[in-house]
Design a protein around this motif. Structure first.
Motif, PDB file in Angstrom:
ATOM      1  N   TRP A   7       0.780  -1.270   0.010  1.00  0.00           N
ATOM      2  CA  TRP A   7      -0.116   0.093   0.204  1.00  0.00           C
ATOM      3  C   TRP A   7       0.736   1.432   0.049  1.00  0.00           C
ATOM      4  O   TRP A   7       0.696   2.104  -0.571  1.00  0.00           O
ATOM      5  CB  TRP A   7      -0.839   0.059   1.209  1.00  0.00           C
ATOM      6  N   GLU A   8       2.025   1.007   0.916  1.00  0.00           N
ATOM      7  CA  GLU A   8       2.977   2.413   0.771  1.00  0.00           C
ATOM      8  C   GLU A   8       3.443   2.611  -0.360  1.00  0.00           C
ATOM      9  O   GLU A   8       3.622   3.757  -1.003  1.00  0.00           O
ATOM     10  CB  GLU A   8       3.994   2.442   1.995  1.00  0.00           C
ATOM     11  N   GLU A   9       3.857   1.693  -1.097  1.00  0.00           N
ATOM     12  CA  GLU A   9       4.692   1.736  -2.483  1.00  0.00           C
ATOM     13  C   GLU A   9       3.663   2.319  -3.458  1.00  0.00           C
ATOM     14  O   GLU A   9       3.926   3.060  -4.276  1.00  0.00           O
ATOM     15  CB  GLU A   9       4.955   0.349  -2.879  1.00  0.00           C
ATOM     16  N   GLU A  10       2.181   1.931  -3.492  1.00  0.00           N
ATOM     17  CA  GLU A  10       1.374   2.427  -4.200  1.00  0.00           C
ATOM     18  C   GLU A  10       1.068   3.785  -3.930  1.00  0.00           C
ATOM     19  O   GLU A  10       0.982   4.551  -5.090  1.00  0.00           O
ATOM     20  CB  GLU A  10       0.208   1.325  -4.278  1.00  0.00           C
ATOM     21  N   LYS A  13       3.868   5.830  -5.150  1.00  0.00           N
ATOM     22  CA  LYS A  13       4.069   6.004  -6.851  1.00  0.00           C
ATOM     23  C   LYS A  13       2.805   6.899  -7.259  1.00  0.00           C
ATOM     24  O   LYS A  13       3.126   7.658  -8.107  1.00  0.00           O
ATOM     25  CB  LYS A  13       3.459   4.547  -7.193  1.00  0.00           C
ATOM     26  N   LYS A  14       1.594   7.031  -6.826  1.00  0.00           N
ATOM     27  CA  LYS A  14       0.563   7.871  -6.924  1.00  0.00           C
ATOM     28  C   LYS A  14       1.041   9.286  -6.832  1.00  0.00           C
ATOM     29  O   LYS A  14       0.798  10.259  -7.688  1.00  0.00           O
ATOM     30  CB  LYS A  14      -0.570   7.619  -6.619  1.00  0.00           C
ATOM     31  N   LEU A  18       1.364  12.453  -9.360  1.00  0.00           N
ATOM     32  CA  LEU A  18       0.671  13.658  -9.129  1.00  0.00           C
ATOM     33  C   LEU A  18       1.456  14.788  -9.144  1.00  0.00           C
ATOM     34  O   LEU A  18       1.404  15.724  -9.890  1.00  0.00           O
ATOM     35  CB  LEU A  18      -0.342  13.612  -7.779  1.00  0.00           C
ATOM     36  N   GLU A  19       2.547  14.673  -8.510  1.00  0.00           N
ATOM     37  CA  GLU A  19       3.871  15.803  -8.398  1.00  0.00           C
ATOM     38  C   GLU A  19       4.171  15.999  -9.977  1.00  0.00           C
ATOM     39  O   GLU A  19       4.509  17.193 -10.390  1.00  0.00           O
ATOM     40  CB  GLU A  19       4.786  15.277  -7.582  1.00  0.00           C
ATOM     41  N   LYS A  20       4.430  14.896 -10.824  1.00  0.00           N
ATOM     42  CA  LYS A  20       4.778  15.160 -12.096  1.00  0.00           C
ATOM     43  C   LYS A  20       3.831  15.810 -13.011  1.00  0.00           C
ATOM     44  O   LYS A  20       4.110  16.709 -13.698  1.00  0.00           O
ATOM     45  CB  LYS A  20       4.915  13.757 -12.714  1.00  0.00           C
ATOM     46  N   GLN A  21       2.628  15.560 -12.757  1.00  0.00           N
ATOM     47  CA  GLN A  21       1.520  16.227 -13.178  1.00  0.00           C
ATOM     48  C   GLN A  21       1.219  17.598 -13.057  1.00  0.00           C
ATOM     49  O   GLN A  21       1.237  18.546 -13.887  1.00  0.00           O
ATOM     50  CB  GLN A  21       0.038  15.527 -13.065  1.00  0.00           C
ATOM     51  N   LYS A  22       1.744  18.002 -11.705  1.00  0.00           N
ATOM     52  CA  LYS A  22       1.595  19.362 -11.321  1.00  0.00           C
ATOM     53  C   LYS A  22       2.821  20.161 -11.782  1.00  0.00           C
ATOM     54  O   LYS A  22       2.626  21.564 -12.322  1.00  0.00           O
ATOM     55  CB  LYS A  22       1.769  19.494  -9.726  1.00  0.00           C
ATOM     56  N   GLU A  23       4.037  19.603 -12.114  1.00  0.00           N
ATOM     57  CA  GLU A  23       5.040  20.152 -12.532  1.00  0.00           C
ATOM     58  C   GLU A  23       4.956  20.531 -14.177  1.00  0.00           C
ATOM     59  O   GLU A  23       5.059  21.552 -14.493  1.00  0.00           O
ATOM     60  CB  GLU A  23       6.247  19.453 -12.503  1.00  0.00           C
ATOM     61  N   GLU A  24       4.057  19.717 -14.909  1.00  0.00           N
ATOM     62  CA  GLU A  24       3.721  19.857 -16.075  1.00  0.00           C
ATOM     63  C   GLU A  24       2.843  20.741 -16.208  1.00  0.00           C
ATOM     64  O   GLU A  24       3.069  21.576 -17.296  1.00  0.00           O
ATOM     65  CB  GLU A  24       3.456  18.583 -16.807  1.00  0.00           C
ATOM     66  N   ALA A  25       1.957  20.996 -15.377  1.00  0.00           N
ATOM     67  CA  ALA A  25       0.917  22.097 -15.399  1.00  0.00           C
ATOM     68  C   ALA A  25       1.622  23.509 -15.322  1.00  0.00           C
ATOM     69  O   ALA A  25       1.514  24.453 -15.824  1.00  0.00           O
ATOM     70  CB  ALA A  25      -0.109  21.812 -14.281  1.00  0.00           C
ATOM     71  N   ARG A  26       2.574  23.467 -14.464  1.00  0.00           N
ATOM     72  CA  ARG A  26       3.300  24.749 -13.942  1.00  0.00           C
ATOM     73  C   ARG A  26       4.121  25.180 -15.199  1.00  0.00           C
ATOM     74  O   ARG A  26       4.295  26.277 -15.420  1.00  0.00           O
ATOM     75  CB  ARG A  26       4.359  24.366 -12.662  1.00  0.00           C
ATOM     76  N   ASN A  27       4.575  24.309 -16.089  1.00  0.00           N
ATOM     77  CA  ASN A  27       5.433  24.501 -17.266  1.00  0.00           C
ATOM     78  C   ASN A  27       4.720  24.692 -18.550  1.00  0.00           C
ATOM     79  O   ASN A  27       5.388  24.645 -19.603  1.00  0.00           O
ATOM     80  CB  ASN A  27       6.729  23.660 -17.239  1.00  0.00           C
ATOM     81  N   PHE A  28       3.471  24.774 -18.356  1.00  0.00           N
ATOM     82  CA  PHE A  28       2.613  24.456 -19.599  1.00  0.00           C
ATOM     83  C   PHE A  28       2.657  25.898 -20.389  1.00  0.00           C
ATOM     84  O   PHE A  28       2.829  26.984 -19.991  1.00  0.00           O
ATOM     85  CB  PHE A  28       1.065  24.657 -19.194  1.00  0.00           C
TER      86      PHE A  28
END
Length: 170
Positions: A7-10, A13-14, A18-28
């Motif tokens: 559960w902790e690994e999952e 990973k999530k 989410l952090e990757k998606q936020k970073e992509e949104a910041r650099n849009f």
């Protein structure tokens, strides 16, 4: 591995995704090609994921404004003899009756905004060569720049503390 470890690994990973998606949104950043007519730029928009529209860029318009014809293409239950919610003055001084509504989504080349305020102009034939105006109710979701030399609208993600500001450069 026990269930707690899995559960902790999952969860980690999530969290990383989410952090990757936020970073992509910041650099849009999107450079949207526009069609130029005189000093005006027309851009293609996708409204509510189904109707394509050609909109004139108008930073002086508080709201996105749509033609009655486009509203009908979107399946909105609006007729020209409906009682207007409000009256608005167009740049040429013409006063028009409008119905106010909220678009679920509006996208320019993948630059999507949700819950965009819009006004449907009840007068038929208000717009001749395009379907409406791209106003600030969409543009406020982005930092934006207008490049008339290259006929482009450049949209960038907002920083958290800059919500609702845009810039216009020629």
């Amino acid at each position: 591995k026990d269930i707690g470890q899995a559960w902790e690994e999952e969860r980690l990973k999530k969290e990383a995704e989410l952090e990757k998606q936020k970073e992509e949104a910041r650099n849009f950043r999107k450079e949207i090609k526009a069609e130029r007519i005189g000093d005006h730029l027309l851009v293609n928009a996708l409204i509510n994921g189904k109707a394509k529209a050609k909109l004139m860029l108008d930073t002086g318009a508080s709201n996105v404004m749509l033609s009655l014809k486009l509203a009908k293409e979107l399946g909105l239950d609006i007729e020209k003899d409906d009682k207007p919610d409000a009256k608005m003055k167009l740049a040429d001084g013409t006063e028009v009756g409008v119905k106010m509504l909220e678009l679920k989504t509006m996208s320019l080349d993948g630059a999507e905004a949700k819950e965009v305020e819009a006004a449907v102009i009840l007068n038929e034939g208000t717009f001749k060569d395009f379907d409406g105006l791209l106003g600030m109710s969409y543009l406020k979701f982005f930092k934006f720049e207008i490049n008339l030399e290259q006929n482009k609208l450049i949209l960038q993600s907002q920083q958290e503390d800059e919500k609702g500001t845009g810039s216009s450069r020629r």
